[in-house]
Design a protein around this motif. Structure first.
Motif, PDB file in Angstrom:
ATOM      1  N   THR A  55       0.823  -1.221   0.000  1.00  0.00           N
ATOM      2  CA  THR A  55       0.000   0.000   0.000  1.00  0.00           C
ATOM      3  C   THR A  55       0.860   1.275   0.000  1.00  0.00           C
ATOM      4  OG1 THR A  55      -0.216  -0.016   2.431  1.00  0.00           O
ATOM      5  CG2 THR A  55      -1.944  -1.141   1.174  1.00  0.00           C
ATOM      6  N   TYR A  82      -5.226  -2.553  -5.614  1.00  0.00           N
ATOM      7  CA  TYR A  82      -3.881  -2.493  -6.197  1.00  0.00           C
ATOM      8  C   TYR A  82      -3.675  -3.644  -7.164  1.00  0.00           C
ATOM      9  CZ  TYR A  82      -2.685   0.837  -2.591  1.00  0.00           C
ATOM     10  OH  TYR A  82      -2.655   1.959  -1.805  1.00  0.00           O
ATOM     11  N   TYR A  84      -0.228  -5.265  -9.314  1.00  0.00           N
ATOM     12  CA  TYR A  84       1.223  -5.157  -9.458  1.00  0.00           C
ATOM     13  C   TYR A  84       1.759  -6.091 -10.531  1.00  0.00           C
ATOM     14  CZ  TYR A  84       2.099  -2.382  -5.262  1.00  0.00           C
ATOM     15  OH  TYR A  84       2.168  -1.374  -4.346  1.00  0.00           O
ATOM     16  N   PHE A 131       2.488  -0.657 -11.572  1.00  0.00           N
ATOM     17  CA  PHE A 131       1.352  -0.892 -10.685  1.00  0.00           C
ATOM     18  C   PHE A 131       0.205   0.036 -11.050  1.00  0.00           C
ATOM     19  CE2 PHE A 131       3.140   2.821  -8.658  1.00  0.00           C
ATOM     20  CZ  PHE A 131       2.028   3.510  -8.206  1.00  0.00           C
ATOM     21  N   GLU A 133      -3.279   1.767  -8.831  1.00  0.00           N
ATOM     22  CA  GLU A 133      -3.969   1.917  -7.549  1.00  0.00           C
ATOM     23  C   GLU A 133      -5.316   2.570  -7.848  1.00  0.00           C
ATOM     24  OE1 GLU A 133      -2.308   4.050  -3.686  1.00  0.00           O
ATOM     25  OE2 GLU A 133      -3.513   5.417  -4.864  1.00  0.00           O
TER      26      GLU A 133
END
Lengths: 149, 137
Positions: A55, A82, A84, A131, A133
């Motif tokens: 995070t 999230y 990744y 990534f 978010e």
């Protein structure tokens, strides 16, 4: 109108993953594990360096989305997601920007609630995605009226 | 500690029970994350927002929940981490972190994760997809 903000995005901002920032963050979430904060443990790990907690991207500056003027009070954090490609490495540089992915309204017990979906993207220097978010922010009818939306 | 790939559907990771939430926890998280929304640290601001007291940042609890997976980060990494915030966490609350393996496909393990308060209510609920294949760096 919040609906008009869909598709708007910020300019890319350069962020460096600082060792001290990762240590403070890991301590603040009660997870000061060697893989995050101990340099020798990082060097011996499969990643050959320390990594950041999943995070940690909340700390990244992803710029400002033009004409999206959200109030500082009264917003409710609904969801956070999230994805990744790999863990983020301490010391690396990440280029971040943000986009309004969606906005919709639904009627519920507390009136007509607005759902604003915002995605932060992080890339390496070659423009490869590392990534995403996604954050869903819930905006009540009362707060929207205060914004004139 | 066992290898994460030895887990079978229905198995749980060891639970973690956090200490009662303190104001200092939230002040530290505000500083470390940059989220200075005062409903997380200042009583008067929380009351003005119609809350009975300050509440933890949802992201503080989400950050804590991820530590269930930290012992396995040499065996793989978190590919996906999705959370829905379902309830508020107040000062003094005791939160327990849980993860149960739901599905195991090839190199991907899908866990159902939750943070539960001392009344047994889910304050956070979601999923973690853990890749047991190490990434190319």
């Amino acid at each position: 109108m919040l609906k008009d903000s869909i598709g708007k995005r910020s300019e890319k901002v350069r962020n460096t993953i600082e060792r001290g920032a990762v240590r403070k963050f890991a301590e603040a979430i009660g997870d000061p594990a060697p893989i995050f904060i101990d340099e020798a443990a990082g060097a011996e790990s499969v990643y050959k360096r320390n990594i950041a907690p999943p995070t940690f991207p909340v700390t990244f500056d992803a710029g400002v989305i033009p004409e999206l003027d959200l109030p500082s009070k009264g917003l409710i954090h609904g969801e956070q997601i999230y994805t990744y490609v790999r863990p983020l490495l301490v010391g690396e540089t990440v280029y971040c920007w943000m986009e309004v992915k969606d906005y919709y309204e639904r009627s519920g017990k507390m009136g007509r609630m607005g759902f604003l979906v915002m995605t932060k993207y992080g890339e390496n220097a070659n423009g490869e995605l590392l990534f995403t978010e996604e954050r869903i922010v819930i905006i009540s009818e009362a707060v929207r009226k205060g914004m004139g939306a | 500690m066992i290898g994460i790939k030895e887990l079978r559907a229905g198995d749980s990771l060891p639970e973690v029970r956090l200490n009662p939430v303190t104001r200092l926890d939230l002040i530290k998280y505000a500083g470390a994350s940059g989220d200075f929304n005062p409903i997380h640290t200042i009583d008067a601001e929380a009351e003005q927002a119609g809350l009975p007291g300050i509440i933890a940042h949802g992201m503080w609890t989400m950050g804590n929940l991820a530590k269930l997976f930290t012992p396995y980060l040499e065996q793989g990494f978190i590919r996906e981490y999705a959370i829905r915030f379902r309830g508020m966490v107040f000062l003094g609350d005791v939160v327990t972190l849980k993860a149960v393996l739901k599905d195991l496909q090839d190199q991907e393990l899908t866990f159902e994760v939750a943070a539960v308060n001392h009344d047994g209510q889910d304050v956070l609920k979601g999923s973690v997809v853990f890749s047991a294949e190490l990434p190319d760096l």
